[in-house]
Design a protein around this motif. Structure first.
Motif, PDB file in Angstrom:
ATOM      1  N   THR B  52      24.628 -20.405 -70.654  1.00 29.83           N
ATOM      2  CA  THR B  52      23.383 -21.114 -70.383  1.00 29.83           C
ATOM      3  C   THR B  52      23.152 -21.434 -68.905  1.00 29.83           C
ATOM      4  OG1 THR B  52      24.609 -23.081 -71.039  1.00 29.83           O
ATOM      5  CG2 THR B  52      23.127 -22.135 -72.666  1.00 29.83           C
ATOM      6  N   ALA B  53      24.257 -21.455 -68.115  1.00 24.64           N
ATOM      7  CA  ALA B  53      24.079 -21.768 -66.684  1.00 24.64           C
ATOM      8  C   ALA B  53      23.332 -20.645 -65.979  1.00 24.64           C
ATOM      9  CB  ALA B  53      25.426 -21.997 -66.011  1.00 24.64           C
ATOM     10  N   ARG B  54      23.361 -19.439 -66.577  1.00 27.44           N
ATOM     11  CA  ARG B  54      22.781 -18.304 -65.862  1.00 27.44           C
ATOM     12  C   ARG B  54      21.673 -17.628 -66.657  1.00 27.44           C
ATOM     13  NH1 ARG B  54      28.591 -16.084 -63.757  1.00 27.44           N
ATOM     14  NH2 ARG B  54      28.906 -15.711 -65.968  1.00 27.44           N
ATOM     15  N   LEU B  55      21.263 -18.257 -67.780  1.00 29.81           N
ATOM     16  CA  LEU B  55      20.166 -17.696 -68.550  1.00 29.81           C
ATOM     17  C   LEU B  55      18.855 -17.899 -67.798  1.00 29.81           C
ATOM     18  CD1 LEU B  55      18.193 -20.040 -69.992  1.00 29.81           C
ATOM     19  CD2 LEU B  55      20.197 -20.307 -71.432  1.00 29.81           C
ATOM     20  N   PRO B  56      17.799 -17.190 -68.126  1.00 30.06           N
ATOM     21  CA  PRO B  56      17.810 -16.057 -69.051  1.00 30.06           C
ATOM     22  C   PRO B  56      18.246 -14.781 -68.352  1.00 30.06           C
ATOM     23  CG  PRO B  56      15.602 -16.432 -68.256  1.00 30.06           C
ATOM     24  CD  PRO B  56      16.467 -17.462 -67.590  1.00 30.06           C
ATOM     25  N   TYR B  68      27.778 -10.857 -65.320  1.00 31.92           N
ATOM     26  CA  TYR B  68      27.808 -12.075 -66.122  1.00 31.92           C
ATOM     27  C   TYR B  68      28.394 -11.804 -67.511  1.00 31.92           C
ATOM     28  CZ  TYR B  68      24.581 -14.226 -62.698  1.00 31.92           C
ATOM     29  OH  TYR B  68      23.999 -14.729 -61.570  1.00 31.92           O
ATOM     30  N   PRO B 164      10.283 -18.593 -73.905  1.00 32.91           N
ATOM     31  CA  PRO B 164       9.917 -19.978 -73.569  1.00 32.91           C
ATOM     32  C   PRO B 164       9.132 -20.692 -74.674  1.00 32.91           C
ATOM     33  CG  PRO B 164       8.974 -18.404 -71.976  1.00 32.91           C
ATOM     34  CD  PRO B 164       9.903 -17.645 -72.848  1.00 32.91           C
ATOM     35  N   ASP B 259      26.591 -24.524 -69.365  1.00 34.46           N
ATOM     36  CA  ASP B 259      25.759 -25.578 -68.762  1.00 34.46           C
ATOM     37  C   ASP B 259      25.206 -26.490 -69.843  1.00 34.46           C
ATOM     38  OD1 ASP B 259      24.496 -26.908 -66.643  1.00 34.46           O
ATOM     39  OD2 ASP B 259      22.621 -25.865 -67.037  1.00 34.46           O
ATOM     40  N   SER B 260      24.951 -27.714 -69.459  1.00 31.07           N
ATOM     41  CA  SER B 260      24.133 -28.647 -70.237  1.00 31.07           C
ATOM     42  C   SER B 260      24.421 -28.627 -71.746  1.00 31.07           C
ATOM     43  CB  SER B 260      22.650 -28.315 -69.996  1.00 31.07           C
ATOM     44  OG  SER B 260      21.847 -29.276 -70.612  1.00 31.07           O
ATOM     45  N   LYS B 263      21.704 -30.190 -74.158  1.00 32.60           N
ATOM     46  CA  LYS B 263      20.582 -29.349 -74.556  1.00 32.60           C
ATOM     47  C   LYS B 263      21.048 -28.331 -75.600  1.00 32.60           C
ATOM     48  CE  LYS B 263      17.098 -26.112 -72.918  1.00 32.60           C
ATOM     49  NZ  LYS B 263      16.754 -25.091 -71.915  1.00 32.60           N
ATOM     50  N   ASP B 283      33.328 -23.689 -67.388  1.00 32.98           N
ATOM     51  CA  ASP B 283      32.962 -23.410 -66.003  1.00 32.98           C
ATOM     52  C   ASP B 283      33.423 -22.004 -65.635  1.00 32.98           C
ATOM     53  OD1 ASP B 283      32.133 -23.635 -63.433  1.00 32.98           O
ATOM     54  OD2 ASP B 283      33.790 -24.899 -62.775  1.00 32.98           O
ATOM     55  N   ILE B 284      32.524 -21.032 -65.725  1.00 34.54           N
ATOM     56  CA  ILE B 284      32.882 -19.680 -65.249  1.00 34.54           C
ATOM     57  C   ILE B 284      31.870 -19.227 -64.219  1.00 34.54           C
ATOM     58  CG2 ILE B 284      34.179 -18.784 -67.235  1.00 34.54           C
ATOM     59  CD1 ILE B 284      31.635 -17.372 -68.162  1.00 34.54           C
ATOM     60  N   GLY B 285      32.283 -18.265 -63.428  1.00 33.45           N
ATOM     61  CA  GLY B 285      31.358 -17.640 -62.470  1.00 33.45           C
ATOM     62  C   GLY B 285      30.971 -18.559 -61.338  1.00 33.45           C
ATOM     63  N   GLY B 286      31.757 -19.592 -61.098  1.00 36.10           N
ATOM     64  CA  GLY B 286      31.351 -20.585 -60.096  1.00 36.10           C
ATOM     65  C   GLY B 286      31.812 -20.193 -58.709  1.00 36.10           C
TER      66      GLY B 286
END
Lengths: 286, 286
Positions: B52-56, B68, B164, B259-260, B263, B283-286
């Motif tokens: 979710t941190a890198r969507l969509p 990703y 959306p 993420d989040s 939500k 926490d990946i891809g940070g």
């Protein structure tokens, strides 16, 4: 404003005739700020960075947004920018202080200038402002706090469909007008604003439809474009010590995106209302 | 299907009574695949990962999506998954081979099963399929190629507003119906399909509205939910060598999001149609 502000650093400003200004957004929206800056500070050189690989920021958490925004701001500083404009409401709302701590150059966000413009517009001491923004910006209540500091009451409303509608190119479309009617009639049940603040840099592309919908719903609220307000604030800060630029001078700009430069070139020209030229692909945060 | 497929590795399948199945998506949409899997392979333990941190992913480039998706697949393999379902059309379209090269366990995508289901549905040898999907999936032409391989002609149409709208919760809403009417009437000018493939895991939540709109526009096309088709394919592969599970057995699942989690917990229950329980932050891809 932190200690690195150009207003408290007149020597810095005085030494600059052709400042390199970095403009950062999660995507294309910040180009509405760049568009407003170009004619105002035409002697500057601009570097625009859209973090398109990780957009949209609007629905992500504070920690994630701060990490992404700081990485982007550091890139712009390393690239030689002497002044940064965070042309993204979400990054301003959630990461402005993180960015200011992470870089040495002055940093201007979009929220403060927009709220100042609302304050100047509203005659009543305790005026009321409606803020339209992304979910993350609304949840941060950054606008409510900035408004409260100048004696304005703010009602913050999340409008998550507006960014995809603008990016679909439906800026003059019945569906967009219907979505605006739904969002705004809901919002006007909660408040009776004298000003409506566009708290997302995508929204200036539908400012006309927002104003028309307000009128249709019986509201006389003034629509304030924070992209214009931010460009005005940057001009005021940077103009200190700068010679007046030649009339008709053309500002130079260079664009970077973290993903899909083809899409950036296509959509970017729409936001900038001129050809965006070649966009460079930047690999950060990988 | 690559050499690591469970169909060519019967010994692997035979040894597993309670396989650990990893389900991956850029966000919440893949939960429609998990929902379809739970009752089918109730003896499995599931680990779901939403990036979710890198969507969509739908509007990003192939290189970014592959990077990703591979990171996410590796996490699931390291976590003990013995079988991966890429419950994301965009990641399947653009990164399935990259993922298969990056991990040792069998990997199933969502496109092949959906196309196979369309092939079974359409009697005509040279049938016509309309594929509704994200921009990135359409641009990859992965559906067109998979359809051509089984003698079906595919018209691929990007529907960027549907995700959306679903995430706004407007699954039963006049605006969503109007957007569908616009997208589908445009699409039906280009083709006369016998089947409509839902090429995005968000779309099953509006499958009813899509079917109704097709009927209103005079099309009798069958709507094929690739989430169901994928669960069916996974069941067929995993059932080899597994004992029949006890009726009414409850599959266990565990969810991670990048993420989040708040939500995710809220929207996730909507997609899964049951409480999603606690979601773990990764926490990946940070």
């Amino acid at each position: 404003m932190n200690s690195a502000s150009p207003m408290t650093d007149a020597a810095w400003a005085a030494s600059k005739r052709n400042p390199v200004v970095g403009v950062f957004d999660s995507g294309f929206g910040g180009l509405t700020v760049l568009r407003a800056l170009l004619p105002r500070i035409a002697s500057a050189n601009y570097i625009y960075l859209g973090d398109t690989a990780r957009l949209p920021y609007g629905a992500k958490s504070q920690a994630t947004i701060a990490r992404y925004a700081v990485e982007s701001a550091r890139f712009l500083e390393e690239r030689g920018c002497e002044y940064l404009v965070i042309a993204c409401n979400t990054a301003t709302a959630l990461a402005l202080e993180d960015i200011r701590r992470a870089v040495k150059v002055p940093v201007l966000g979009v929220i403060e200038p927009g709220v100042q413009a609302a304050r100047r517009t509203i005659a009543e001491a305790d005026g009321e402002v409606l803020v339209l923004a992304t979910t993350a910006t609304v949840q941060s209540h950054a606008y409510r706090e900035a408004c409260a500091a100048v004696g304005l009451r703010a009602t913050e409303v999340a409008c998550p469909l507006l960014v995809p509608l603008v990016e679909e190119g439906w800026t003059d479309h019945a569906v967009t007008r219907e979505v605006l009617r739904i969002y705004l009639s809901e919002a006007l049940r909660k408040c009776d604003p004298q000003a409506v603040l566009l708290g997302c840099t995508h929204y200036p592309l539908i400012a006309g439809a927002i104003e028309q919908t307000l009128r249709d719903l019986g509201s006389a609220a003034v629509v304030i474009d924070s992209a214009e307000a931010t460009a005005e604030a940057a001009e005021a800060e940077l103009a200190t010590g700068m010679e007046a630029h030649a009339p008709g001078a053309e500002a130079k700009f260079e664009c970077f995106a973290t993903d899909s430069v083809e899409k950036f070139e296509r959509l970017g020209s729409l936001f900038l209302r001129r050809s965006i030229g070649q966009v460079h692909l930047l690999d950060i945060g990988g």
